[in-house]
Design an enzyme around this catalytic site. Sequence first.
Site, short mmCIF file in Angstrom:
data_model
loop_
_atom_site.label_atom_id
_atom_site.label_comp_id
_atom_site.label_asym_id
_atom_site.label_seq_id
_atom_site.Cartn_x
_atom_site.Cartn_y
_atom_site.Cartn_z
N SER A 1 0.84 -1.20 0.00
CA SER A 1 0.00 0.00 0.00
C SER A 1 0.87 1.24 0.00
O SER A 1 2.07 1.17 0.23
CB SER A 1 -0.90 0.00 1.23
OG SER A 1 -0.18 0.51 2.33
N LYS A 2 0.24 2.39 -0.23
CA LYS A 2 1.05 3.61 -0.32
C LYS A 2 1.66 3.96 1.04
O LYS A 2 2.65 4.66 1.10
CB LYS A 2 0.25 4.76 -0.90
CG LYS A 2 -0.97 5.18 -0.13
CD LYS A 2 -1.63 6.34 -0.86
CE LYS A 2 -2.73 6.95 -0.04
NZ LYS A 2 -3.33 8.10 -0.70
N ARG A 3 1.05 3.46 2.09
CA ARG A 3 1.63 3.75 3.42
C ARG A 3 2.81 2.85 3.77
O ARG A 3 3.57 3.13 4.68
CB ARG A 3 0.56 3.63 4.50
CG ARG A 3 -0.43 4.70 4.30
CD ARG A 3 -1.37 5.04 5.35
NE ARG A 3 -2.47 5.73 4.70
CZ ARG A 3 -2.40 6.90 4.11
NH1 ARG A 3 -1.28 7.58 4.11
NH2 ARG A 3 -3.44 7.44 3.51
N ASP A 4 2.95 1.77 3.03
CA ASP A 4 4.04 0.84 3.32
C ASP A 4 5.40 1.49 3.14
O ASP A 4 6.38 1.08 3.77
CB ASP A 4 3.95 -0.41 2.45
CG ASP A 4 2.82 -1.32 2.92
OD1 ASP A 4 2.43 -1.18 4.10
OD2 ASP A 4 2.33 -2.13 2.14
N PHE B 1 6.62 5.43 -4.49
CA PHE B 1 6.16 6.36 -5.52
C PHE B 1 7.33 6.72 -6.44
O PHE B 1 8.46 6.80 -5.96
CB PHE B 1 5.61 7.64 -4.89
CG PHE B 1 4.34 7.40 -4.14
CD1 PHE B 1 3.13 7.42 -4.82
CD2 PHE B 1 4.35 7.13 -2.78
CE1 PHE B 1 1.95 7.17 -4.14
CE2 PHE B 1 3.17 6.88 -2.11
CZ PHE B 1 1.97 6.91 -2.78
#
Length: 509
Positions: free
Chosen positions: A262-265, A274
């Site tokens: 996920s983007k929070r990982d 990113f």
Amino acid sequence: MDNTIRLRFAPSPTGALHIGGIRTALYNYLLAKKYGGTFILRIEDTDQTRYVPGAEEYIMEALEWCGLTPTEGTKYGGEHGPYRQSERKHLYKQYADQMVASGNAYYAFDTQEELSEIRKALEAQKETFIYNAQTRDQMRNSLTVSEDEVQKILDSGAAYTIRLKMPDDEDVIIDDIVRGRVVFKTKELDDKVLLKADGMPTYHLANIVDDHLMEITHVIRGEEWLPSTAHHVLMYRFLGWDAPTYAHLPLILKPSGNGKLSKRDGRKFGFPVFPLSWKGATEEDSFEGFREAGYDSKALINFLAFLGWNPGTEQEIFSMDELIEAFDINRITKSGARFDLDKLKWFNQQYLHQTPLEELVEKVKPILVEKGYSPNDAFLEKFCSLYKERVSFLPDFWTQGYYFFEEVTVFDEKTIRKKWKLENRTKFETLLEVVQNVVPFSAALLEEKIKAFIADEELSFGAVLPIIRIAVSGTTKGPSVFDMLELLGKEKVVERLSRGYDLFDQLKA
Ligand code: GLU
């Protein structure tokens, strides 16, 4: 496949583009290029509530940085525009109306409040509400209200949505290139909203209308869209259009292999997820990018190509042209692909090692300029060649070689305590003289003279070289000590050695 194949990458501008999006774009790009087709960028911004300013620019910059420049798109031109869905708003309603007219869609008049009340009531009984064949005849829509009444409501200007009327009990079959034959039972699917109360199409309607109008032949997208595909192929059928060929890509998994990345990982595991850094409204929503962390986009692309595909050979290093040549949509894997950071680092290292020196100089230059230094190219070339084989990332050139530009700040005290012998101080004073007399100050001559000094003074390499290294660079690690000395130059070397001796004496005192 012929050269008329057309593929699109269709992100929603809701924030920074996650690395999974880049992989999707990459596979679309590779297939398009392989067959001389077209790679299109379409911005899916129908959900204005989720629109984030700057996201569209971010997407384009990220694609360009990765070498995935679209052939058609808002900024790239093309004959199937506009390429931003908000500018195509006027196109969609007619197709929803057409499906209403043919009995495959209907007007729904239920308000948001009514729907959420029903949802809540059912939730209390641990059930979920699905607007479908089982429930639609208890709702307020053009299937339950008389024709006159429908007309009256429409004439009154009251808000309504248009919903897809899913067949009651049918198997929808999708022959997906990656997943094979997938069967969905319409009984289990909902009557999706196609046109929202504000007149905007939903993702589903806009997506298929645009894929049709833009003559998309292949849809390659993330696995999360697979269930929606049942609705999509039905809409194609209802509108009398041919559906494109679908390929749903496997998930990208966390480094542990458990669950979706996920983007929070990124923050959790301490690496970017990113392509470029993103400054969101909050700290929570701001992320570092691979570009800013010093990754080579070619290495990132090479790595991403392998997250869900493999060439079936031993070859691992692929240029974009080689990827285009080797890419085979039938070799995309079904199972999730683990994001292995070590592998990415390895790719990055391979690319750095391969980069021609002149190119490397241009990449390292901005890092030094940012630190306030602008050495000439000849110096930089030598500097880069010293470190080229030793670094994994561009910023490592600075962290490992900063002492060429600034005073040494950290010394390996442990080694000094072990290696610095107070009684040898006079011998090291002699070394200082030896060094001072080396003309020209070349690595070869330094090596010759220092070796002679070691022999004359009956010292050992192990007793002398670490001392020299630490005095000039703070550490025992680094490139060949003689090359290092040559590049530092006599003045700096002499100064650091004599200052080093004093410091080492103090450490031993
Ligand atoms: N707008 C969708 C997304 O953000 C596109 C999905 C598709 O490719 O159909 O991923």
